[in-house]
Design an enzyme around this catalytic site. Sequence first.
Site, mmCIF file in Angstrom:
data_model
loop_
_atom_site.group_PDB
_atom_site.id
_atom_site.type_symbol
_atom_site.label_atom_id
_atom_site.label_comp_id
_atom_site.label_asym_id
_atom_site.label_seq_id
_atom_site.Cartn_x
_atom_site.Cartn_y
_atom_site.Cartn_z
ATOM 1 N N GLU A 94 24.022 11.372 -23.545
ATOM 2 C CA GLU A 94 25.021 11.009 -24.564
ATOM 3 C C GLU A 94 26.428 11.476 -24.218
ATOM 4 O O GLU A 94 27.084 12.162 -24.994
ATOM 5 C CB GLU A 94 24.619 11.599 -25.916
ATOM 6 C CG GLU A 94 23.307 11.036 -26.428
ATOM 7 C CD GLU A 94 23.000 11.486 -27.839
ATOM 8 O OE1 GLU A 94 22.987 10.630 -28.719
ATOM 9 O OE2 GLU A 94 22.771 12.688 -28.037
ATOM 10 N N VAL A 95 26.885 11.090 -23.052
ATOM 11 C CA VAL A 95 28.221 11.507 -22.635
ATOM 12 C C VAL A 95 29.234 10.535 -23.233
ATOM 13 O O VAL A 95 29.311 9.380 -22.832
ATOM 14 C CB VAL A 95 28.318 11.531 -21.094
ATOM 15 C CG1 VAL A 95 29.727 11.887 -20.664
ATOM 16 C CG2 VAL A 95 27.306 12.519 -20.532
#
Length: 688
Positions: free
Chosen positions: A319-320
């Site tokens: 989840e960057v």
Amino acid sequence: MSRPRVAVLGLLGFCVILSVCAHVSAQSAPGIKVMPMPAAIEVGTGQFIIDQGFKVAIVGIQDPMLDRGVERFLAQLTARTGIFFEKKAGAQPILEIRAAANSSRVLKLGEDESYSLDISGSGAKLSAPNPLGILHGLETFLQMVETTAGGYAVPAATIHDQPRFAWRGLLIDVGRHYIPVDVLKRNIDGMAAVKMNVLHLHLYDNEGFRLESKKSPKLQEMGSDGHYYTQAEISDLVDYAHDRGIRVLPEFEMPGHSSSMFAGYPELASGPGPYKVDPGGPDAIIDPTRESTYKFIDKFLGEMSKIFPDDYVHIGGDEVSGAQWNSNPKIQEFMRSHGMKNNQDLQAYFNQRLQKIVSKHGKIMMGWDDVLHPGLPKSVVVQTWRGQESLADAARKGYSGLLSFGYYLDLMWPVARHYAVEPMSGGAATLSPDEKSRILGGESCMWTEWVTAENIDSRTWPRNSAIAERLWSPADVQDLRSLYERLDLISWRLDRLGLTHRTFVNQAIERMAGTPDLVALRTLADVVEPVKDYTRINNVKGPWDFRAPLNHLVDGVPAESETARHFRERVDKYLKAGGKDQESEGAIRSQLITWRDNDSKLQPILGRSFLLQELAPLSQDLALLGSAGLLALDYLDKASSSPEPWRTHQATMLQNARAARADLLLQVVDAVQQLVEASGRVQVTVTQ
Ligand code: ACM
């Protein structure tokens, strides 16, 4: 680096041989109510009585891990029976233990965990290639102890058991909410009871950095609220887990989910800061373009690699959000000059640099499946959370992997839904044998947005036992009736280990009510469940405040209601018997009367507490469900069909009762609906 994979292949080979030569389907073993189900059981005749004469003799190699395991076993057997046992070996009857080799100082992936347990009327023999198998066999033996008319006893049986998968983990997120060491330890005890072998600690997240660094102390000093593990506590925890055959896998999340690092070290971040651990703070991520970032990570991982002896280090990678990368001109220039087209390319570059650092410190890197970019070194182990297909995809591309998609305990699914998630299904079913061997197993995950030290047990157990079984037992162990029957038993046994999953609800409702009269509140609490999936966080208006107290009913009740499940089972049985099962009908009736009459008792209590007022509509609906169910039973009893207008009215009531209120769902609506609908299908038979 190839060592663990070779070991896993060896283990799989062993499973195949055993399942061919000793195939007694574990599903068909009557009376053996253990969890996870062993690979092969042959049920004998007679039973082995456990009385004061019971003794254990270690006849194989001597090993301190084994000695401590036997001591714990005897203490648990005493807790189960109330009998005190002598430690000295002596006369029969006896449990004879034989391990062929000593345990490893650092547990390795793919170690032989098999054991054989032979129980007859006169004694029992437990043997294993090493102490890991003995520990598993002792857990099986303990679970087989029954209370019989002739005393405490273990049924005669021959068991050959080994895990289906070498990696059977539980992830605990200690970042969102700190989970104290004693709570972790009792969860380790639970894991050992169900033969899980990896505790994965998600050691920090945006909300808190939970680990002492001596080299970079501002990490914990400024990145936490003071709740973090000292290095001595971690070492103690690692030893505790090792004694129970459990590896501790550390996760150091990068480059996202790591803004608690920036409170003390803002120079690591991609935006200017300043940073503090704060609900609603910026969506900050690590700057992967500066050499100073890698120097810091090298020093940090070097220090941590000594504290965590496991071969593996998890670097997160999920989840960057690229917002800070997009708005930083220097990062944009770096990407241009390196020919990177997008943020995925930049993350791939970061991961390649990380992998070199992890490897330099003698470890194997793991990451969430978001890290699967071209160029990712094949040694990286990929943990799948985004979908089952990415596990197969990773295996096809040459990566070893773990399944966590479908095993998120924080999503509050019923146990049957987790149990149905099979690592080797979907795309994995079509893999070649070589590719299949890359699927190492799986991990259940307890993310703690809505979970604290208080309620973690009640969110983890007993459901985690079903995932443990999916990862340990043969794939054909599928029967849901057997699962739920054994789950009720294991839940009770886990309670004896000090886990609080069965008792926490009382503590929670006591303090909500501030009164000792809890019967009516417990009646409601017993039939509601927290909303599922991400509903709760999606309902939050504004930034989610991780510091807010979790003291509502939704935080106290278990993920799956036992009462509702038992009620559904009864209604099912009653209707299948054509309404002629009087025992079931009696139980259903008495339950419905309790619900119908509960609201008038509960409303005055609800009105007196700011935490309970929100439950009023649920309580009213439970009363309506009780009344509707009772009327439906009356029609069924009289063999006269209920009037259509009444059923239409009830359909509206049932629809309303399905709505979530206070983030809770009433779980008895379906069963009452079945009764209402059945009451409209009554066939009147006229006899002449
Ligand atoms: C994850 O759930 N983002 C690993």
